[in-house]
Design a protein around this motif. Structure first.
Motif, PDB file in Angstrom:
ATOM      1  N   TRP A 122       1.139  -1.098  -0.023  1.00 60.16           N
ATOM      2  CA  TRP A 122       0.276  -0.117  -0.099  1.00 60.16           C
ATOM      3  C   TRP A 122       0.513   1.563   0.425  1.00 60.16           C
ATOM      4  N   VAL A 242     -20.790  -3.508   2.152  1.00 60.64           N
ATOM      5  CA  VAL A 242     -20.631  -4.481   3.239  1.00 60.64           C
ATOM      6  C   VAL A 242     -18.502  -4.347   3.500  1.00 60.64           C
ATOM      7  N   GLY A 243     -18.668  -3.441   2.938  1.00 61.81           N
ATOM      8  CA  GLY A 243     -16.783  -3.679   2.703  1.00 61.81           C
ATOM      9  C   GLY A 243     -16.175  -5.137   2.313  1.00 61.81           C
ATOM     10  N   CYS A 244     -16.834  -6.010   1.570  1.00 65.16           N
ATOM     11  CA  CYS A 244     -15.993  -7.405   0.667  1.00 65.16           C
ATOM     12  C   CYS A 244     -14.994  -6.505  -0.026  1.00 65.16           C
ATOM     13  N   GLY A 245     -14.706  -5.561  -0.461  1.00 66.99           N
ATOM     14  CA  GLY A 245     -13.186  -4.746  -1.168  1.00 66.99           C
ATOM     15  C   GLY A 245     -13.398  -5.339  -2.144  1.00 66.99           C
ATOM     16  N   ARG A 249     -10.327  -5.099  -5.397  1.00 64.39           N
ATOM     17  CA  ARG A 249     -10.176  -5.966  -5.967  1.00 64.39           C
ATOM     18  C   ARG A 249      -9.746  -5.851  -7.609  1.00 64.39           C
ATOM     19  N   ARG A 259     -13.888   1.762  -1.026  1.00 64.42           N
ATOM     20  CA  ARG A 259     -14.232   0.588   0.203  1.00 64.42           C
ATOM     21  C   ARG A 259     -13.861   1.549   1.469  1.00 64.42           C
TER      22      ARG A 259
ATOM     23  N   GLU B 164      -9.231  -3.827   8.474  1.00 61.28           N
ATOM     24  CA  GLU B 164      -8.351  -2.655   7.739  1.00 61.28           C
ATOM     25  C   GLU B 164      -7.215  -1.768   7.879  1.00 61.28           C
ATOM     26  N   SER B 165      -6.536  -2.384   8.264  1.00 63.19           N
ATOM     27  CA  SER B 165      -4.849  -3.027   7.424  1.00 63.19           C
ATOM     28  C   SER B 165      -4.587  -4.250   6.353  1.00 63.19           C
ATOM     29  N   GLU B 166      -2.837  -3.064   6.242  1.00 58.41           N
ATOM     30  CA  GLU B 166      -2.787  -4.441   4.917  1.00 58.41           C
ATOM     31  C   GLU B 166      -1.905  -5.437   5.735  1.00 58.41           C
ATOM     32  N   GLN B 169      -4.895  -7.624   6.289  1.00 60.65           N
ATOM     33  CA  GLN B 169      -5.372  -8.953   5.376  1.00 60.65           C
ATOM     34  C   GLN B 169      -4.183  -9.621   4.764  1.00 60.65           C
ATOM     35  N   ARG B 170      -2.795  -8.995   4.547  1.00 64.27           N
ATOM     36  CA  ARG B 170      -1.434 -10.377   4.355  1.00 64.27           C
ATOM     37  C   ARG B 170      -1.694 -11.530   5.852  1.00 64.27           C
ATOM     38  N   ARG B 317      -6.654 -14.784  -2.640  1.00 65.57           N
ATOM     39  CA  ARG B 317      -6.741 -13.287  -2.778  1.00 65.57           C
ATOM     40  C   ARG B 317      -7.985 -13.070  -2.365  1.00 65.57           C
ATOM     41  N   GLU B 321     -10.190 -11.912   0.842  1.00 60.20           N
ATOM     42  CA  GLU B 321     -11.088 -10.776   1.016  1.00 60.20           C
ATOM     43  C   GLU B 321     -12.030 -10.413   0.991  1.00 60.20           C
ATOM     44  N   LEU B 325     -12.815  -9.439   5.197  1.00 61.52           N
ATOM     45  CA  LEU B 325     -13.187  -8.393   5.049  1.00 61.52           C
ATOM     46  C   LEU B 325     -14.935  -7.806   4.643  1.00 61.52           C
TER      47      LEU B 325
END
Lengths: 315, 413
Positions: A122, A242-245, A249, A259, B164-166, B169-170, B317, B321, B325
């Motif tokens: 990021w 819902v924030g699924c991303g 992606r 998001r 909410e942090s990278e 998620q990683r 991936r 997610e 998420l």
């Protein structure tokens, strides 16, 4: 509405018109808000970045020149660019830009080969997005330096000289002239070598990363500056998300802010190129939508997201 | 002395099996005698009827079983490697009684029910080739240790609570990759891209059918009791068969008259077969559950895992997610969207009251209930919190409270 097909159709038509249109007498002018490369023989219109660099260089930044016919021509083109940019905003990038279409074609090939996309952190993404503003600054500053500080004239059109579209796009008309190194002097040699190195690097980058060049594109930066006043709007119903991303992606530029947004309705970021893939991938009715003035162009829906699977999105 | 212990254990197991058969049969009979029963529900009931009979289940489904708790482990990955994913969650009091002396009395009833299933020598849970446990809440984090070798293989997934942090998620992506490696080792083959794509499409179709069924429930064409039955049957049968039956049911439902009842939203702890006490009591009190946020119901399927990278790792991936998420489990530290989604559903589906269900011992939902009550009431909606367990004794008490809540909703409307 099948967004993938519609976009493919528009992109194919735009590519054809902007690359070959001139051969059929079509001329859309010199203020197009997309990378329609002027070095392509018989192209249907010119990228505004060339005019932007050329105008400053030609005007030599003097007020008297600005008041003259060349200054008026500069202002006319600027006004035309702004008008076009306001009408379609980032749709120029996501739907019309021929160089963008070339990048999408490379991604399609990689995807079919099952090669994973290159990824970075990021923090790297956040740092890289500033590069396009540096390019924009340089392409404005160098012509001024030529005019006022005695910089050599061969540095003229600095961005066009190193833009990867210059050697790559003419290949679609069978023109390989821009793959040669210009040994006229040290500057032209250095610039053409740099151009080829960047083109090679970007070509590899565009293969391994979707819309890799757009991250650095000064046109996207320029459009980003006027998007606030544009007629195209990208909105989010934050309560339905819902924030699924899926949006991040699916986004070719992996924009995370859509998001992450929990309050604001307007979610078009400076990096967004309005390809609408995020809305197409979102499975929540009306969570993401694109509008032109008050008319809705496209909105996310459960039916749409499921259809993307049914139509063999991944097959 | 050892013989005495063994004999006592044998008797305990026999009694538990008999109790379980009785409990399941009683619930099944109650469901079949409902006024809104349709022949189309038989497919789902028959699948649930296999629960006390592992040998019949194995006869019907020849694939090796992978047992899963919670909703964070990607089903598509399990399915793509040739395993049958099976949800371990159940609300069987006959099972939880088996371990009542081994777990705290205030432990989550769901955990006790799962743990009790492993206590039985012959259960589907014991037949699982692998048990996958994402450590969602503290109870689930402790479950692997309490199994004491009763599961042939256990794989624990470390669920990052901050999403909410990278980094979070990683870490979860790495957990999903590790699950892939573990399953590949068990399957004796590598995960193929085509198999994963097929599984993704199959589950996307299932999600679509499920989504339409929830729409039908929102239009009062089907009751929440039946959707709970159908959701529980999801991982009992093969996904394609289940999807096909749901689509068939939808065609029948569209010709049914709408059900009556005051529209309410059910929030909080999950509800599993064979204890459907809560939705049944809500319906008995004259209310219709038009929406819910339960991991046993609306959230059983994570939704289509769309993403632009279609390599195996890119698909992993997307799955990681989507399952991480997109999950609104209260065990996460950051759940700002859960309440916003709930309020949005209330507006969209024209619901005026929220029933917040807390299973005694389900601490994350319990913790959230107080904050939710405050905000939901502030927004002008009615709210009732009901706390219960798997026993049936509090049924009448709950019914009285629910009827009073219905009257309150009538007064306010």
């Amino acid at each position: 509405m099948n967004l993938t097909r519609s976009r493919l159709l528009v992109q194919s038509l735009s590519f054809g018109i902007l690359t070959y249109g001139g051969r059929f007498g079509l001329n859309l002018g010199h203020a197009l808000p997309c990378l329609s490369c002027p070095y392509v023989n018989g192209c249907g219109g010119h990228c505004f970045l060339m005019a932007l660099q050329g105008s400053f260089w030609g005007v030599q930044a003097s007020l008297s020149a600005l008041a003259g016919p060349r200054g008026l021509e500069t202002l006319r083109m600027l006004a035309l660019f702004i008008l076009l940019a306001l009408q379609l905003s980032k749709l120029w990038c996501g739907w019309i830009c021929p160089f963008g279409t070339l990048q999408d074609a490379l991604t399609w090939v990689r995807s079919r080969l099952g090669i994973p996309e290159a990824r970075w952190s990021w923090a790297t993404s956040d740092r890289l997005r500033w590069v396009k503003y540096i390019f924009l600054l340089l392409l404005l500053a160098i012509p001024l330096m030529i005019a006022n500080l005695g910089l050599h004239g061969d540095y003229g059109l600095p961005f066009c000289q190193i833009c990867p579209a210059k050697p790559l796009m003419p290949l679609f008309t069978g023109d390989t002239a821009h793959l040669a190194i210009d040994t006229t002097n040290a500057i032209t040699t250095a610039m053409t070598v740099l151009s080829l190195l960047l083109a090679g690097g970007f070509l590899a980058g565009m293969f391994f990363r979707e819309r890799f060049f757009c991250i650095f594109c000064p046109m996207l930066a320029l459009l980003g500056l006027v998007q606030r006043f544009g007629l195209v709007r990208f909105t989010k119903n934050v309560n339905a998300c819902v924030g699924c991303g899926s949006c991040a992606r699916s986004c070719p530029l992996e924009i995370r802010t859509v998001r992450a947004e929990l309050v604001k309705r307007d979610v078009m970021s400076p990096e967004c190129m309005a390809c609408m893939t995020c809305a197409d991938s979102c499975a929540h009715d009306g969570s993401l939508s694109f509008h032109w003035l008050k008319w809705r162009i496209f909105a996310s829906s459960a039916v749409g997201a499921a259809r993307r699977f049914r139509k063999g999105l991944f097959s | 002395m050892n013989n005495v212990v063994t004999r006592r254990e044998e008797l305990q197991q026999l009694r538990a099996r008999a109790d379980m058969a009785t409990e399941y049969a009683a619930e099944m009979a109650a469901l079949r005698s409902r006024k809104d029963y349709l022949a189309e529900y038989d497919y789902f009931l028959d699948l649930l009827g296999l629960l006390p009979h592992p040998e019949r289940f194995r006869e019907r489904f020849k694939k090796p079983l992978v047992g899963l708790t919670c909703v964070q482990a990607p089903l598509e990955l399990v399915d793509a490697l040739g395993f049958h994913p099976y949800r371990l969650c159940a609300h069987a009091s006959s099972r939880q009684r088996l371990v009542s002396s081994q777990l705290p009395s205030l432990a989550c009833p769901l955990l006790k029910s799962i743990r009790g299933s492993f206590h039985l020598d012959e259960s589907l849970e014991r037949l699982c080739d692998l048990t996958v446990i994402p450590g969602s809440c503290d109870w689930m984090a402790k479950l692997p240790e309490t199994l004491e070798g009763r599961a042939p293989g256990v794989h624990v997934m470390e669920l990052p609570r901050i999403r909410e942090s990278e980094r979070g998620q990683r870490r979860w992506l790495e957990e999903v990759r590790e699950l892939k490696r573990v399953l590949e080792k068990r399957a004796g083959r590598s995960l193929s891209r085509q198999a994963l794509l097929r599984s993704l499409e199959t589950h996307a179709r299932a999600w679509r059918a499920w989504h339409l069924l929830l729409d039908a429930r929102s239009q009062s064409l089907i009751s929440a009791t039946w959707t709970t039955v159908i959701s529980h049957a999801f991982l009992m049968g093969d996904t394609e068969g289940w999807t096909d039956r749901v689509n068939r049911l939808l065609r029948v439902l569209r010709e049914q008259p709408p059900l009556s009842g005051t529209r309410v939203f059910l929030a909080g702890s999950p509800i599993f077969f064979p204890n459907l006490k809560v939705p049944q009591l809500i319906e008995e009190a004259g209310m219709h559950i038009a929406g819910d946020e339960l991991c046993s119901s609306e959230r059983i399927l994570a939704g289509p895992a769309l993403g632009r990278d279609r390599s195996v790792d890119g698909l992993l991936r997307s799955l990681a997610e989507q399952y991480h998420l997109g999950c609104s489990c209260p065990s996460f530290t950051d759940t700002p969207r859960r309440l916003a989604n709930l309020l949005e559903t209330l507006h969209q589906r024209r619901i005026s009251g929220v029933i917040y269900h807390v299973l005694k011992g389900c601490h994350p939902y319990d913790m959230d209930s107080y904050r939710y009550e405050k905000i939901i009431k502030e927004r002008g909606f009615s709210f009732i919190r009901i706390e219960t367990d798997l026993s049936r004794e509090d049924g009448k008490n709950l019914l009285v409270r629910l009827e009073a809540f219905r009257d309150l909703l009538h007064e306010r409307s």
